[in-house]
Design a protein around this motif. Structure first.
Motif, PDB file in Angstrom:
ATOM      1  N   ARG A 100       3.793   5.157  -2.256  1.00  0.00           N
ATOM      2  CA  ARG A 100       4.676   6.295  -1.902  1.00  0.00           C
ATOM      3  C   ARG A 100       5.840   6.035  -2.333  1.00  0.00           C
ATOM      4  O   ARG A 100       6.648   6.811  -2.915  1.00  0.00           O
ATOM      5  CB  ARG A 100       4.455   6.847  -0.540  1.00  0.00           C
ATOM      6  N   LEU A 101       6.328   4.911  -1.928  1.00  0.00           N
ATOM      7  CA  LEU A 101       7.842   4.335  -2.217  1.00  0.00           C
ATOM      8  C   LEU A 101       7.891   3.203  -2.793  1.00  0.00           C
ATOM      9  O   LEU A 101       7.157   2.042  -2.543  1.00  0.00           O
ATOM     10  CB  LEU A 101       8.460   4.140  -0.785  1.00  0.00           C
ATOM     11  N   LEU A 102       8.734   3.018  -3.942  1.00  0.00           N
ATOM     12  CA  LEU A 102       8.927   1.768  -4.592  1.00  0.00           C
ATOM     13  C   LEU A 102      10.368   1.288  -4.362  1.00  0.00           C
ATOM     14  O   LEU A 102      11.285   2.230  -4.695  1.00  0.00           O
ATOM     15  CB  LEU A 102       8.651   1.689  -6.086  1.00  0.00           C
ATOM     16  N   ILE A 103      10.673   0.408  -4.124  1.00  0.00           N
ATOM     17  CA  ILE A 103      12.089  -0.372  -4.016  1.00  0.00           C
ATOM     18  C   ILE A 103      12.226  -1.328  -5.045  1.00  0.00           C
ATOM     19  O   ILE A 103      11.435  -2.031  -5.202  1.00  0.00           O
ATOM     20  CB  ILE A 103      12.233  -1.242  -2.390  1.00  0.00           C
ATOM     21  N   ALA A 104      13.346  -0.783  -5.926  1.00  0.00           N
ATOM     22  CA  ALA A 104      13.536  -1.650  -6.965  1.00  0.00           C
ATOM     23  C   ALA A 104      14.973  -2.494  -6.803  1.00  0.00           C
ATOM     24  O   ALA A 104      15.953  -1.697  -7.054  1.00  0.00           O
ATOM     25  CB  ALA A 104      13.318  -0.771  -8.207  1.00  0.00           C
ATOM     26  N   ALA A 127       0.866  -1.225  -0.133  1.00  0.00           N
ATOM     27  CA  ALA A 127      -0.173  -0.020   0.129  1.00  0.00           C
ATOM     28  C   ALA A 127       0.877   1.331   0.146  1.00  0.00           C
ATOM     29  O   ALA A 127       0.324   2.267  -0.652  1.00  0.00           O
ATOM     30  CB  ALA A 127      -1.010   0.092   1.036  1.00  0.00           C
ATOM     31  N   GLN A 128       1.805   1.331   0.629  1.00  0.00           N
ATOM     32  CA  GLN A 128       2.966   2.625   0.956  1.00  0.00           C
ATOM     33  C   GLN A 128       4.095   2.290   0.328  1.00  0.00           C
ATOM     34  O   GLN A 128       4.752   3.153  -0.117  1.00  0.00           O
ATOM     35  CB  GLN A 128       2.856   2.975   2.216  1.00  0.00           C
ATOM     36  N   ILE A 129       4.821   0.904   0.483  1.00  0.00           N
ATOM     37  CA  ILE A 129       6.094   0.608  -0.145  1.00  0.00           C
ATOM     38  C   ILE A 129       5.904  -0.517  -1.061  1.00  0.00           C
ATOM     39  O   ILE A 129       5.387  -1.643  -0.485  1.00  0.00           O
ATOM     40  CB  ILE A 129       7.055   0.274   1.166  1.00  0.00           C
ATOM     41  N   GLU A 146       4.276   9.519 -13.190  1.00  0.00           N
ATOM     42  CA  GLU A 146       2.736   9.920 -12.897  1.00  0.00           C
ATOM     43  C   GLU A 146       2.077   9.547 -11.812  1.00  0.00           C
ATOM     44  O   GLU A 146       1.260  10.468 -11.279  1.00  0.00           O
ATOM     45  CB  GLU A 146       2.118   9.005 -14.058  1.00  0.00           C
ATOM     46  N   LEU A 147       2.663   8.674 -11.004  1.00  0.00           N
ATOM     47  CA  LEU A 147       2.006   8.521  -9.557  1.00  0.00           C
ATOM     48  C   LEU A 147       2.786   9.262  -8.476  1.00  0.00           C
ATOM     49  O   LEU A 147       2.474   9.242  -7.384  1.00  0.00           O
ATOM     50  CB  LEU A 147       2.309   6.884  -9.317  1.00  0.00           C
ATOM     51  N   GLY A 148       3.748   9.972  -8.951  1.00  0.00           N
ATOM     52  CA  GLY A 148       4.491  10.581  -7.781  1.00  0.00           C
ATOM     53  C   GLY A 148       5.478   9.852  -6.854  1.00  0.00           C
ATOM     54  O   GLY A 148       5.634  10.163  -5.881  1.00  0.00           O
ATOM     55  N   THR A 149       5.737   8.557  -7.267  1.00  0.00           N
ATOM     56  CA  THR A 149       6.280   7.828  -6.349  1.00  0.00           C
ATOM     57  C   THR A 149       7.970   7.749  -6.482  1.00  0.00           C
ATOM     58  O   THR A 149       8.564   8.268  -7.234  1.00  0.00           O
ATOM     59  CB  THR A 149       6.344   6.279  -7.091  1.00  0.00           C
ATOM     60  N   SER A 150       8.331   7.821  -5.088  1.00  0.00           N
ATOM     61  CA  SER A 150       9.769   7.751  -5.013  1.00  0.00           C
ATOM     62  C   SER A 150      10.442   6.469  -5.045  1.00  0.00           C
ATOM     63  O   SER A 150       9.867   5.376  -4.888  1.00  0.00           O
ATOM     64  CB  SER A 150      10.089   8.211  -3.241  1.00  0.00           C
TER      65      SER A 150
END
Length: 553
Positions: free
Chosen positions: A183-187, A99-101, A212-216
């Motif tokens: 809010r945050l994506l770990i790749a 949901a958030q990460i 587009e999503l404003g994701t960090s």
């Protein structure tokens, strides 16, 4: 789930302070991460770079609360949008994950359930976070897959992971990671196993979606060129600590810490290769050039496969011709499915060609039988891509290297033991390695063992199938240097199969470019990289991360 606290105005989305992570082992507690401070602003992309064991993935897994069972956060703080995650309950972290990460893990084949359809796996994420109901989940799955760039998303949702290519599987993982608009994506090394053109497509898609999503994005990678292209800031980790961080271009073009300098020096990017002409040019001969002595000559090579349900055979390789000069390196490059590995397998006589000829030392390989075939097997040896699966885990290193000598009954037992020790010395491994097992070695050490085994029978030609693609840049550099040194010492010839053109430029004398089973361009390495003629070759070169960077060395 509502956050417990609100961040101060202008505060980073992710704030890590004095983080330490330790693991319990049979030898006691081991600190894998120590004193890490890290900030990530909303909408920002930060890359963590470093070799295996540097602590970059451990740091990321601590943020998302997915450390291995024997790991724990020993000290420090991790705040997401002001909410403290260290010490949070598992139920709290389950609400935050997805949901958030979000997470895009490294290996798409092992991170997708092989027994479950792709649509089902995406749907589970949507249902778990209340973003779909049983009635509309099928529609939202298709929308999610389509947003990740998968063509024919409705049909793809009904397929299993083994029916997807590597790039398609990675898109499915991106779809799952971004399904809940985190809010945050770990790749974590999201494209390390992919060809450069597929890699670029995937990263472009990931960049568009996160923008587009404003994701960090917290990008974990060992590819410095990729870090410079895709991240605003770079964090360099070494032995569990951050040794340098700053603006991406600044870090890579003017590294300050000795470790960062060594990473940049070893990076097999075209930008670095361009600054190291001695690594790939051939000295001008003192006398008139000698006639070319080809150890291998391939003419009209074709391999067809029957395809169930189709009348026409599939041509994995079509009418390919090239030669390997003795003592030199010929590289075959191309995307997955281009036919490069099938060509190598035919040269190794693992697969028989449908048409065409392969001559080794003037002899037709197809006609070799009995004693001549045994001699051929000894003169042509492979080095495979994965140093983790190409060594028998039940054998000691001594037995692994000695096995070819035993099989072909080379010398006395004393001679074989001495030969194994000499081989380990040749590949810069200590004699203490003899009694160890593959599981006790690093990836680079295992690949050195694989090279020693390939050298055991004193071959004339070594077929290297992606021999460094699974290794970090420093280890890659060590292995490439080793291969060059061994070639110089023993007059070895190499057929080097790779999708990494930066590595190819450092190691090869000649390059053959394959596409859809056909050879579309072949020339000297210098000619291919400075004056590519075919649009496909130009596209491959343009897709290399960091291609346009002026990286200091």
């Amino acid at each position: 789930m509502p956050l417990e606290t609100s961040p101060a105005a202008g505060a980073p989305l992710l704030q890590v302070r004095d983080l330490a992570v330790e693991f319990q082992t049979i030898d006691g507690s081991v600190r894998a991460v120590e004193g890490v401070d890290l900030d990530l602003a909303a909408g920002e992309t930060v890359a963590i770079v470093g070799e295996s064991g540097s602590g970059k993935s451990t740091t990321a897994m601590a943020v998302i609360g997915l450390l291995a069972g024997n790991g724990r956060i020993a000290q420090g703080s991790i705040r997401l949008d002001g909410q403290e995650l260290v010490g949070a309950s598992e139920s709290t972290m389950r609400g935050i994950r997805g949901a958030q990460i979000g997470l895009v893990p490294q290996d798409p084949m092992s991170n997708l359930n092989p027994t479950s359809k792709i649509g089902t796996q995406v749907g589970e994420t949507l249902l778990a976070h209340g973003l779909a109901t049983k009635k509309d989940v099928a529609r939202k799955v298709v929308e999610t897959l389509a947003a990740a760039g998968l063509p024919n998303a409705e049909e793809r949702a009904k397929q299993y992971p083994h029916e997807f290519s590597g790039g398609m599987r990675q898109r499915a993982l991106i779809a799952i990671g971004l399904a809940c608009n985190p809010r945050l994506l770990i790749a974590d090394e999201p494209t390390s196993a992919l060809d450069v053109t597929v890699q670029k497509t995937i990263l472009d898609q990931l960049g568009r979606m996160t923008t587009e999503l404003g994701t960090s994005v917290l990008l974990i990678t060992h590819d410095l060129g990729l870090a410079a292209e895709r991240a605003a800031r770079v964090v360099v980790m070494h032995r569990g600590r951050i040794v340098e961080q700053g603006a991406a271009r600044q870090i890579l073009e003017d590294p300050q810490h000795p470790y960062t300098q060594s990473l940049v020096q070893a990076a097999p990017s075209v930008a670095v290769a361009r600054r190291r002409p001695e690594a790939f040019t051939t000295p001008t001969p003192d006398a008139a050039p000698k006639p070319v002595d080809n150890i291998v000559e391939v003419e009209g090579l074709t391999k067809l496969y029957k395809v169930r349900g189709q009348k026409e055979d599939f041509a994995a390789v079509r009418d390919v011709s090239f030669a390997i000069p003795r003592g030199e390196t010929v590289a075959i490059v191309g995307e997955s499915g281009s036919g490069k590995t099938t060509t190598a397998r035919m040269l190794l006589k693992v697969v028989d060609p449908t048409e065409g000829k392969i001559r080794f030392d003037g002899a037709d390989v197809a006609s070799l039988k009995g004693r001549q075939l045994r001699e051929f097997r000894q003169k042509v040896q492979p080095i495979f891509q994965d140093p983790y699966s190409s060594l028998n885990p039940m054998f000691t290193i001594e037995r692994i290297v000695q096995e070819p000598l035993d099989f072909y009954n080379r010398g006395s037992a004393k001679d074989r033991a001495a030969r194994v020790r000499k081989l380990l010395d040749d590949v810069a491994l200590p004699e203490s390695t003899l009694r160890r097992y593959p599981s006790e070695l690093s990836g680079g050490q295992r690949q050195r063992v694989a090279i020693a085994r390939a050298l055991a029978l004193s071959p004339e030609l070594i077929v290297c199938d992606e021999p460094v693609s699974a290794l970090d840049v420093l280890v890659q550099d060590q292995i490439l240097t080793l291969l060059r040194d061994l070639q110089s010492e023993y007059g070895l010839s190499y057929l080097f199969i790779s999708h990494d053109l930066a590595v190819v430029r450092l190691i090869s004398d000649y390059v053959c470019v394959m596409k859809d089973g056909a050879l579309i361009e072949a020339a000297s390495s210098e000619e291919i990289f400075t004056n590519p003629r075919d649009p496909y070759t130009r596209n491959l070169l343009a897709s290399i991360p960091g291609n346009e960077l002026d990286i200091a060395v």
